[in-house]
Design a protein around this motif. Structure first.
Motif, PDB file in Angstrom:
ATOM      1  N   GLU A  47       0.837  -1.203   0.000  1.00  0.00           N
ATOM      2  CA  GLU A  47       0.000   0.000   0.000  1.00  0.00           C
ATOM      3  C   GLU A  47       0.876   1.259   0.000  1.00  0.00           C
ATOM      4  O   GLU A  47       0.534   2.274  -0.596  1.00  0.00           O
ATOM      5  N   LEU A  51       0.983   0.587  -5.172  1.00  0.00           N
ATOM      6  CA  LEU A  51       0.884  -0.485  -6.166  1.00  0.00           C
ATOM      7  C   LEU A  51       0.487  -1.816  -5.528  1.00  0.00           C
ATOM      8  O   LEU A  51       0.847  -2.881  -6.028  1.00  0.00           O
ATOM      9  N   GLU A  52      -0.246  -1.753  -4.419  1.00  0.00           N
ATOM     10  CA  GLU A  52      -0.667  -2.965  -3.718  1.00  0.00           C
ATOM     11  C   GLU A  52      -1.343  -3.921  -4.701  1.00  0.00           C
ATOM     12  O   GLU A  52      -2.101  -3.511  -5.569  1.00  0.00           O
ATOM     13  N   GLY A  53      -1.024  -5.222  -4.568  1.00  0.00           N
ATOM     14  CA  GLY A  53      -1.595  -6.214  -5.472  1.00  0.00           C
ATOM     15  C   GLY A  53      -0.782  -6.395  -6.745  1.00  0.00           C
ATOM     16  O   GLY A  53      -1.244  -7.011  -7.699  1.00  0.00           O
ATOM     17  N   THR A  54       0.434  -5.856  -6.763  1.00  0.00           N
ATOM     18  CA  THR A  54       1.301  -5.944  -7.939  1.00  0.00           C
ATOM     19  C   THR A  54       2.591  -6.664  -7.566  1.00  0.00           C
ATOM     20  O   THR A  54       3.205  -6.372  -6.544  1.00  0.00           O
ATOM     21  N   GLY A  71      -0.145  -7.227 -12.163  1.00  0.00           N
ATOM     22  CA  GLY A  71      -1.178  -7.154 -11.131  1.00  0.00           C
ATOM     23  C   GLY A  71      -2.083  -5.972 -11.387  1.00  0.00           C
ATOM     24  O   GLY A  71      -2.583  -5.790 -12.487  1.00  0.00           O
ATOM     25  N   GLU A  72      -2.279  -5.136 -10.341  1.00  0.00           N
ATOM     26  CA  GLU A  72      -3.101  -3.929 -10.480  1.00  0.00           C
ATOM     27  C   GLU A  72      -2.525  -2.994 -11.536  1.00  0.00           C
ATOM     28  O   GLU A  72      -3.245  -2.296 -12.224  1.00  0.00           O
ATOM     29  N   VAL A  73      -1.208  -2.963 -11.622  1.00  0.00           N
ATOM     30  CA  VAL A  73      -0.496  -2.190 -12.639  1.00  0.00           C
ATOM     31  C   VAL A  73       0.339  -3.179 -13.443  1.00  0.00           C
ATOM     32  O   VAL A  73       0.993  -4.043 -12.873  1.00  0.00           O
ATOM     33  N   ASN A  74       0.295  -3.072 -14.769  1.00  0.00           N
ATOM     34  CA  ASN A  74       1.093  -3.933 -15.634  1.00  0.00           C
ATOM     35  C   ASN A  74       2.019  -3.069 -16.467  1.00  0.00           C
ATOM     36  O   ASN A  74       1.570  -2.137 -17.136  1.00  0.00           O
ATOM     37  N   THR A  91      -2.575   0.859 -16.347  1.00  0.00           N
ATOM     38  CA  THR A  91      -3.120   1.049 -15.004  1.00  0.00           C
ATOM     39  C   THR A  91      -4.637   0.861 -15.049  1.00  0.00           C
ATOM     40  O   THR A  91      -5.217   0.838 -16.131  1.00  0.00           O
ATOM     41  N   PRO A  92      -5.297   0.757 -13.890  1.00  0.00           N
ATOM     42  CA  PRO A  92      -6.759   0.660 -13.882  1.00  0.00           C
ATOM     43  C   PRO A  92      -7.435   1.897 -14.504  1.00  0.00           C
ATOM     44  O   PRO A  92      -8.594   1.864 -14.868  1.00  0.00           O
TER      45      PRO A  92
END
Length: 147
Positions: A47, A51-54, A71-74, A91-92
């Motif tokens: 967090e 980039l949490e979840g990456t 992940g959340e960002v590629n 990004t999302p």
């Protein structure tokens, strides 16, 4: 062979007409030989970095370092001293074209750790966005002694 390590990352971003921004992160990760002359260094983002979840992975070869985020960002960023590489940053919120021009890089790694330094300029959608410096130190994670 899996090698659990402690990774210390210091990133400095310099922008024209703005104060430099420095972030520092210490996290656990893995350092694995890749079967040739290189290493793979990976860790989960938190967090704190936004980039949490990456999963972030550095593929370190003698003349090239590739930074992969999944992940959340590629994204994929390729660093080769004196060269410019283009990649897509997904990004999302949408995708950006990112150019990376590596001014200087140095990696000295072994199974017990080492260091990586990458000095590069970044451009977003063909406009220079700033100068970045990554300093990464890797050391073995020592097991906690049981009493």
């Amino acid at each position: 062979m899996e090698n659990n390590v402690i990774i210390s990352i210091k990133g400095k971003q310099s922008y024209e007409d703005m104060e430099d921004e420095t972030i520092e992160l210490v996290t656990e990760g893995r350092l694995d030989p890749d079967g040739t002359e290189g290493y793979t260094l990976s860790y989960q983002e938190s967090e704190l970095t936004g980039l949490e979840g990456t999963l972030t992975t550095f593929q370190i070869e003698p003349e090239r370092i590739t930074l992969l985020r999944i992940g959340e960002v590629n994204s994929q960023m390729v660093f080769e001293q004196g060269r410019r590489h283009l990649s897509l940053y997904d990004t999302p919120y949408g995708s950006l074209s990112v150019g990376v021009s590596t001014r200087k890089m140095h990696a000295e790694l072994g199974l017990s750790g080492g260091s990586i330094e990458i000095d590069y300029a970044i451009e977003i959608d063909h406009a220079v966005a700033g100068q970045n410096l990554f300093q990464i130190n890797v050391r073995e994670k020592r097991p906690i002694l049981q009493q």
